[in-house]
Design a protein around this motif. Structure first.
Motif, PDB file in Angstrom:
ATOM      1  N   PHE A  91       9.123  26.932   4.664  1.00 53.08           N
ATOM      2  CA  PHE A  91      10.371  27.709   4.628  1.00 53.08           C
ATOM      3  C   PHE A  91      11.496  26.920   3.969  1.00 53.08           C
ATOM      4  O   PHE A  91      12.265  27.452   3.178  1.00 53.08           O
ATOM      5  N   ASN A  92      11.546  25.617   4.281  1.00 52.83           N
ATOM      6  CA  ASN A  92      12.647  24.788   3.784  1.00 52.83           C
ATOM      7  C   ASN A  92      12.526  24.370   2.335  1.00 52.83           C
ATOM      8  O   ASN A  92      13.499  23.920   1.746  1.00 52.83           O
ATOM      9  N   VAL A  93      11.337  24.460   1.764  1.00 50.48           N
ATOM     10  CA  VAL A  93      11.188  24.012   0.378  1.00 50.48           C
ATOM     11  C   VAL A  93      10.974  25.175  -0.593  1.00 50.48           C
ATOM     12  O   VAL A  93      10.744  24.944  -1.776  1.00 50.48           O
ATOM     13  N   GLN A  94      11.077  26.371  -0.089  1.00 48.91           N
ATOM     14  CA  GLN A  94      10.862  27.509  -0.982  1.00 48.91           C
ATOM     15  C   GLN A  94      11.926  27.578  -2.066  1.00 48.91           C
ATOM     16  O   GLN A  94      11.647  27.978  -3.186  1.00 48.91           O
ATOM     17  N   LYS A  95      13.122  27.143  -1.716  1.00 52.18           N
ATOM     18  CA  LYS A  95      14.170  27.132  -2.744  1.00 52.18           C
ATOM     19  C   LYS A  95      13.886  26.105  -3.839  1.00 52.18           C
ATOM     20  O   LYS A  95      14.486  26.137  -4.898  1.00 52.18           O
ATOM     21  N   LYS A  96      12.966  25.198  -3.590  1.00 52.41           N
ATOM     22  CA  LYS A  96      12.610  24.205  -4.609  1.00 52.41           C
ATOM     23  C   LYS A  96      11.335  24.572  -5.362  1.00 52.41           C
ATOM     24  O   LYS A  96      10.747  23.742  -6.042  1.00 52.41           O
ATOM     25  N   GLY A  97      10.881  25.772  -5.156  1.00 48.49           N
ATOM     26  CA  GLY A  97       9.760  26.241  -5.957  1.00 48.49           C
ATOM     27  C   GLY A  97       8.383  26.046  -5.347  1.00 48.49           C
ATOM     28  O   GLY A  97       7.375  26.258  -6.005  1.00 48.49           O
ATOM     29  N   ILE A  98       8.367  25.635  -4.081  1.00 48.06           N
ATOM     30  CA  ILE A  98       7.068  25.532  -3.406  1.00 48.06           C
ATOM     31  C   ILE A  98       6.889  26.798  -2.579  1.00 48.06           C
ATOM     32  O   ILE A  98       7.608  27.034  -1.621  1.00 48.06           O
ATOM     33  N   ASN A  99       5.931  27.599  -2.989  1.00 51.26           N
ATOM     34  CA  ASN A  99       5.860  28.965  -2.462  1.00 51.26           C
ATOM     35  C   ASN A  99       4.750  29.226  -1.467  1.00 51.26           C
ATOM     36  O   ASN A  99       4.817  30.180  -0.713  1.00 51.26           O
TER      37      ASN A  99
ATOM     38  N   HIS B 222       0.809  -1.205   0.000  1.00 44.82           N
ATOM     39  CA  HIS B 222       0.000   0.000   0.000  1.00 44.82           C
ATOM     40  C   HIS B 222       0.850   1.266   0.000  1.00 44.82           C
ATOM     41  O   HIS B 222       0.367   2.347  -0.283  1.00 44.82           O
ATOM     42  N   LYS B 223       2.091   1.153   0.346  1.00 41.56           N
ATOM     43  CA  LYS B 223       2.912   2.362   0.406  1.00 41.56           C
ATOM     44  C   LYS B 223       3.694   2.609  -0.878  1.00 41.56           C
ATOM     45  O   LYS B 223       4.336   3.634  -1.025  1.00 41.56           O
ATOM     46  N   GLU B 224       3.670   1.673  -1.792  1.00 39.22           N
ATOM     47  CA  GLU B 224       4.487   1.787  -2.999  1.00 39.22           C
ATOM     48  C   GLU B 224       3.742   2.577  -4.061  1.00 39.22           C
ATOM     49  O   GLU B 224       3.434   2.077  -5.116  1.00 39.22           O
ATOM     50  N   ARG B 225       3.502   3.793  -3.762  1.00 36.32           N
ATOM     51  CA  ARG B 225       2.790   4.654  -4.676  1.00 36.32           C
ATOM     52  C   ARG B 225       3.786   5.689  -5.186  1.00 36.32           C
ATOM     53  O   ARG B 225       4.651   6.151  -4.451  1.00 36.32           O
ATOM     54  N   THR B 226       3.639   6.053  -6.434  1.00 32.93           N
ATOM     55  CA  THR B 226       4.540   7.071  -6.973  1.00 32.93           C
ATOM     56  C   THR B 226       4.091   8.443  -6.496  1.00 32.93           C
ATOM     57  O   THR B 226       2.951   8.847  -6.728  1.00 32.93           O
ATOM     58  N   LEU B 227       4.980   9.126  -5.857  1.00 35.88           N
ATOM     59  CA  LEU B 227       4.638  10.457  -5.363  1.00 35.88           C
ATOM     60  C   LEU B 227       4.800  11.483  -6.475  1.00 35.88           C
ATOM     61  O   LEU B 227       5.633  11.330  -7.363  1.00 35.88           O
ATOM     62  N   THR B 228       4.009  12.516  -6.372  1.00 41.39           N
ATOM     63  CA  THR B 228       4.191  13.625  -7.318  1.00 41.39           C
ATOM     64  C   THR B 228       5.393  14.449  -6.864  1.00 41.39           C
ATOM     65  O   THR B 228       5.951  14.236  -5.792  1.00 41.39           O
ATOM     66  N   LYS B 229       5.752  15.400  -7.674  1.00 42.29           N
ATOM     67  CA  LYS B 229       6.938  16.211  -7.400  1.00 42.29           C
ATOM     68  C   LYS B 229       6.854  16.878  -6.008  1.00 42.29           C
ATOM     69  O   LYS B 229       7.746  16.704  -5.180  1.00 42.29           O
ATOM     70  N   ASN B 230       5.793  17.608  -5.783  1.00 41.92           N
ATOM     71  CA  ASN B 230       5.669  18.293  -4.502  1.00 41.92           C
ATOM     72  C   ASN B 230       5.605  17.314  -3.336  1.00 41.92           C
ATOM     73  O   ASN B 230       6.223  17.531  -2.289  1.00 41.92           O
ATOM     74  N   GLN B 231       4.871  16.254  -3.516  1.00 44.78           N
ATOM     75  CA  GLN B 231       4.778  15.237  -2.462  1.00 44.78           C
ATOM     76  C   GLN B 231       6.163  14.656  -2.155  1.00 44.78           C
ATOM     77  O   GLN B 231       6.530  14.478  -0.994  1.00 44.78           O
ATOM     78  N   GLN B 232       6.940  14.396  -3.205  1.00 42.70           N
ATOM     79  CA  GLN B 232       8.263  13.798  -3.010  1.00 42.70           C
ATOM     80  C   GLN B 232       9.202  14.761  -2.282  1.00 42.70           C
ATOM     81  O   GLN B 232       9.912  14.365  -1.352  1.00 42.70           O
ATOM     82  N   ILE B 233       9.189  16.003  -2.692  1.00 46.87           N
ATOM     83  CA  ILE B 233      10.049  17.014  -2.060  1.00 46.87           C
ATOM     84  C   ILE B 233       9.739  17.100  -0.570  1.00 46.87           C
ATOM     85  O   ILE B 233      10.633  17.096   0.280  1.00 46.87           O
ATOM     86  N   ILE B 234       8.463  17.149  -0.274  1.00 48.99           N
ATOM     87  CA  ILE B 234       8.065  17.336   1.123  1.00 48.99           C
ATOM     88  C   ILE B 234       8.258  16.063   1.928  1.00 48.99           C
ATOM     89  O   ILE B 234       8.708  16.107   3.084  1.00 48.99           O
ATOM     90  N   PHE B 235       7.992  14.937   1.305  1.00 50.22           N
ATOM     91  CA  PHE B 235       8.258  13.679   2.020  1.00 50.22           C
ATOM     92  C   PHE B 235       9.745  13.531   2.333  1.00 50.22           C
ATOM     93  O   PHE B 235      10.113  13.157   3.459  1.00 50.22           O
ATOM     94  N   ASP B 236      10.604  13.826   1.356  1.00 50.45           N
ATOM     95  CA  ASP B 236      12.045  13.685   1.579  1.00 50.45           C
ATOM     96  C   ASP B 236      12.503  14.533   2.762  1.00 50.45           C
ATOM     97  O   ASP B 236      13.302  14.083   3.589  1.00 50.45           O
TER      98      ASP B 236
END
Ligand code: ZN
Ligand code: ZN
Ligand code: ZN
Ligand code: ZN
Lengths: 135, 135
Positions: free
Chosen positions: B35-43, B5-19
DNA sequence: AACACTGTGTAATAATATAACATTAATATA
DNA sequence: TATATTAATGTTATATTATTACACAGTGTT
């Protein structure tokens, strides 16, 4: 004797806010409380939060963490907010404090593999209440 | 098979935040994540909350309700966020997910006196961690 | 193409909670 | 009684947490 810890004289604000929560059939949120007590001279959020903090501390009310809402304690066995358990209906949002000697005994004695001993716990069960389940 | 059930492909934003959450030694709060993901384009807050909601839903992370913070799941036995238990140190705020077959079995089978059956629960224990207890 | 479904981007705003400071009431104890 | 101490109050401002609303893009289905 067993409920001695709850026989504390509340201050004016504490009493006003406790009365409101106590007579409510559902958990109340802080700003809904604020709205309801403004006619009694409580004007600011902080006045509400201070009373709520104290009421939680002395075990007269509990906070339902998943809902940011407060409910009066009607469970003589729960000692000053140290051990709380609730059932929450995910449809109608009805919240009931669970009073189970077995459950509280089990949790009070629970030790994890690190041997960490706990002084407090909060448990929230989610599901459908009887009414919502039969619709 | 058991963790399918956990082997789902995350989207870009989901992956960034999960990592970010996954490599954090402590639970992270939404705006600290932002604050920590703003440099990755999540505003915007909403981008964070949307990813968090989904990650919670699929069981990759859990919300620590009493702290409004999020922690990655490292517990293969907790099925898609339906049954969670944590220990929380009241001094250093260290949070650990509890993995106890006995506890989860006990809680999964718990029925209150109304016979209400629960589909989900969240349990938070509070106390002092080993380190804080010996100071 | 038309539709449903999921995710994204952005701006604005709502809801929840605390900080800081001045004052007053209640309690203790000397 | 005086005085120190603690607890509670009142008020303003601000911080933190979370959602609404709307426009749009990608994917798969019919
Ligand atoms: Zn109670
Ligand atoms: Zn219900
Ligand atoms: Zn988990
Ligand atoms: Zn600690």
């Amino acid at each position: 004797m067993s409920k001695m810890h709850k026989e504390r004289t509340l201050t004016k604000n504490q009493q006003i806010i406790f009365d409101l929560i106590d007579k409510s059939p559902e958990p109340l949120k802080a700003y809904s409380i604020l709205f309801n007590v403004q006619k009694k001279g409580i004007n600011a959020p902080l006045q509400v939060y201070r009373a709520l903090d104290k009421l939680v501390e002395i075990g007269k009310i509990h906070k339902i963490e998943s809902r940011n809402a407060f409910i009066a304690c009607h469970n003589s066995s729960c000692q000053v907010a140290k051990a709380t358990a609730f059932s929450i209906c995910e449809i109608c949002e009805k919240v009931t404090e669970i009073s189970s000697a077995g459950l509280s005994k089990y949790l009070a004695n629970f030790k994890d593999k690190d041997g960490m001993k706990y002084s407090k716990y909060n448990l929230e069960f989610f599901g459908l209440c009887k009414k919502c389940n039969t619709r």
